[in-house]
Scaffold this motif. Sequence first.
Motif, PDB file in Angstrom:
ATOM      1  N   LEU B 176      22.574  96.574  52.099  1.00  0.00           N
ATOM      2  CA  LEU B 176      22.977  96.103  51.229  1.00  0.00           C
ATOM      3  C   LEU B 176      24.159  94.620  51.264  1.00  0.00           C
ATOM      4  O   LEU B 176      24.539  94.917  49.955  1.00  0.00           O
ATOM      5  CB  LEU B 176      24.872  96.392  52.694  1.00  0.00           C
ATOM      6  N   ARG B 177      23.572  93.781  51.870  1.00  0.00           N
ATOM      7  CA  ARG B 177      23.641  92.442  51.416  1.00  0.00           C
ATOM      8  C   ARG B 177      23.370  92.006  49.983  1.00  0.00           C
ATOM      9  O   ARG B 177      23.229  90.845  49.971  1.00  0.00           O
ATOM     10  CB  ARG B 177      23.166  91.297  52.572  1.00  0.00           C
ATOM     11  N   ALA B 178      21.955  92.590  50.052  1.00  0.00           N
ATOM     12  CA  ALA B 178      21.366  91.275  48.715  1.00  0.00           C
ATOM     13  C   ALA B 178      21.101  92.076  47.297  1.00  0.00           C
ATOM     14  O   ALA B 178      22.656  90.463  46.366  1.00  0.00           O
ATOM     15  CB  ALA B 178      19.614  92.612  48.428  1.00  0.00           C
ATOM     16  N   PRO B 179      22.678  93.404  46.702  1.00  0.00           N
ATOM     17  CA  PRO B 179      23.452  93.050  46.044  1.00  0.00           C
ATOM     18  C   PRO B 179      24.707  92.323  45.810  1.00  0.00           C
ATOM     19  O   PRO B 179      25.123  91.596  44.915  1.00  0.00           O
ATOM     20  CB  PRO B 179      23.439  94.979  45.205  1.00  0.00           C
ATOM     21  N   LEU B 180      24.907  92.187  46.895  1.00  0.00           N
ATOM     22  CA  LEU B 180      26.099  91.160  47.473  1.00  0.00           C
ATOM     23  C   LEU B 180      26.477  89.498  46.625  1.00  0.00           C
ATOM     24  O   LEU B 180      26.949  89.079  46.216  1.00  0.00           O
ATOM     25  CB  LEU B 180      26.475  91.442  48.802  1.00  0.00           C
ATOM     26  N   ARG B 181      24.434  88.937  47.172  1.00  0.00           N
ATOM     27  CA  ARG B 181      24.509  87.891  47.029  1.00  0.00           C
ATOM     28  C   ARG B 181      24.473  87.720  45.214  1.00  0.00           C
ATOM     29  O   ARG B 181      24.332  86.513  44.779  1.00  0.00           O
ATOM     30  CB  ARG B 181      22.891  88.144  47.431  1.00  0.00           C
ATOM     31  N   SER B 182      24.137  88.787  44.870  1.00  0.00           N
ATOM     32  CA  SER B 182      23.250  88.954  43.184  1.00  0.00           C
ATOM     33  C   SER B 182      24.675  88.770  42.644  1.00  0.00           C
ATOM     34  O   SER B 182      25.267  88.328  41.978  1.00  0.00           O
ATOM     35  CB  SER B 182      22.778  89.906  42.917  1.00  0.00           C
ATOM     36  N   LEU B 183      25.928  89.439  43.373  1.00  0.00           N
ATOM     37  CA  LEU B 183      27.476  89.209  42.253  1.00  0.00           C
ATOM     38  C   LEU B 183      27.613  88.527  42.246  1.00  0.00           C
ATOM     39  O   LEU B 183      28.589  87.768  41.951  1.00  0.00           O
ATOM     40  CB  LEU B 183      28.118  90.788  43.268  1.00  0.00           C
ATOM     41  N   GLU B 184      27.177  87.646  43.556  1.00  0.00           N
ATOM     42  CA  GLU B 184      28.627  86.391  44.238  1.00  0.00           C
ATOM     43  C   GLU B 184      27.280  85.118  43.438  1.00  0.00           C
ATOM     44  O   GLU B 184      28.471  84.491  42.854  1.00  0.00           O
ATOM     45  CB  GLU B 184      28.251  85.752  45.950  1.00  0.00           C
TER      46      GLU B 184
END
Lengths: 142, 391
Positions: B176-184
Amino acid sequence: MSDGPILLVEDNPDDVLLTVRAFTKNHIKNALVVATDGEQALRLLHGDEPLRPALVLLDIKLPKIDGLEVLRRIRDDDRTRSLPVVVLTTSNEERDIVDSYRLGANSFVRKPVVFEEFVKAVNVLGVYWLLVNEPAPTGPGT
Amino acid sequence: MSTGTMDETGGRLPVQVGQEQLMALLDHTSAVIYMRDADGRYLLVNQEYERLFRLRREDIVGLTDHDLFPAAIADEFRANDRQALAGGVPVQVEEQAPGEDGLRTYVTVKFPLVDAAGKAYAVCGISTDITGRKQAEEQVRRLNDELELRVRQRTAELEASTQELDAFAYSVSHDLRAPLRSLEGFSQVLLEDYADALDEQAQGYLGRIQANVNRMAQMIDDLLHLSRATRTQLQRERTDVTALAREVTAELVAGEPDRAVAVEIDDGLVAHGDPHLIRLVLQNLLGNAVKFTAHTDDPVIRMSAQPQQGIDVFTVRDNGAGFDMRYAPKMFDPFQRLHSTAEFEGTGIGLAIVHRVVTRHGGQIRAEGEPGRGATFRFSLTPAPDDWVLR
């Protein structure tokens, strides 16, 4: 001062892009070589005309051969036993940290979600591993 | 044979105890009594023997067990007889004999009768039916085995579900954190590389995206903390809660260098619980107390303990922002908050973690508050009888 290439082992193309950007923003001049899975990484390190990186940034969740297995094989091989390997990954689960150090990682860094924080982390990593740290000698007779 | 009768003068003759009296005793006991000679021939049986085996004493005298019972049982009786005859002292054995509804179990005392020359000439037996007792014992043994099996099954189930939780938490950690990193990250790239093309409002929108991404990352981390509080094995030991609370306080105070908060931890606070999990509880309760006294002049935080009917109840009290008791029932739910993020930061996971840990210890927790006047949290860490309610 280590000016060899930096090997980034990372399967997520977004992460690759952002990591390259972070290195560029920090004016790190070393060439950045990307392996998108464990097999490719080991081929680069242990194949004919092996790459001799100044630093390896290793994600542990990789397709095909997973990151921890790559780490094990890096440490098993005389040619790459003393390579600086920084595990750079999303998770900070205790199990992963313990396993990484047990298999011989030099450092464990959890990738921050906030990009600006990541840039700062890359800065610190670059300064330490490429400038401050003394790598193992690789010349003849070693 | 004399009985207590009258003599010629009308006076009572003394009672003489003879065979008639002794047989009366033998015939009215519930024990099975019998006597056999050294060759195993019956000399005497009592009424209970007759009733049990539906034989009459006149028919038995002179016969052996081999004339009356199946060979296996007769062999056992004879062997025990021999043991008593040879040993010269009473022996106690368990024997089985046929009854109305199958074999019944007896505890038998056999002892020899010895003549003047010291030779054993007969063996007496007194047998008591213990079939009922043996059945009860067997029942208990069976129930115990069943219970053990059920415990083992439950433990296996628990381990399986803990492993599932583990795998789930692990996957959350990565996936779940990987896509968040991309978004940010790419929001940041837009802000940096396209600043000229983006007016203030557009940049503001990107900022909102980033803020939400951050919040989501924080919530994921909080969920992981909550799941760790559930997953980790609870290992109880004697824990110095005072020392732990003072450590946690020192960490909290170090994180807020601009503030002067008075935190009093009573001496001698002790609990029989898991120190890692108790630390989590203290971090959250004391951390909340420090947080919610941010706008208070003279903030005071105190931790103490009192026994309530033998069970230790710990109290953490502050004089900070407090809360409205109307919303208290939901306050231990994950991500439930009683204040806006503008007033106090946080995702509302802390009390859910505290509640989870307290419950796992078998304890209870209660919160009281008054807006503007502070909050009091009371909790126990020991299982209590069903009717014990934390006050």
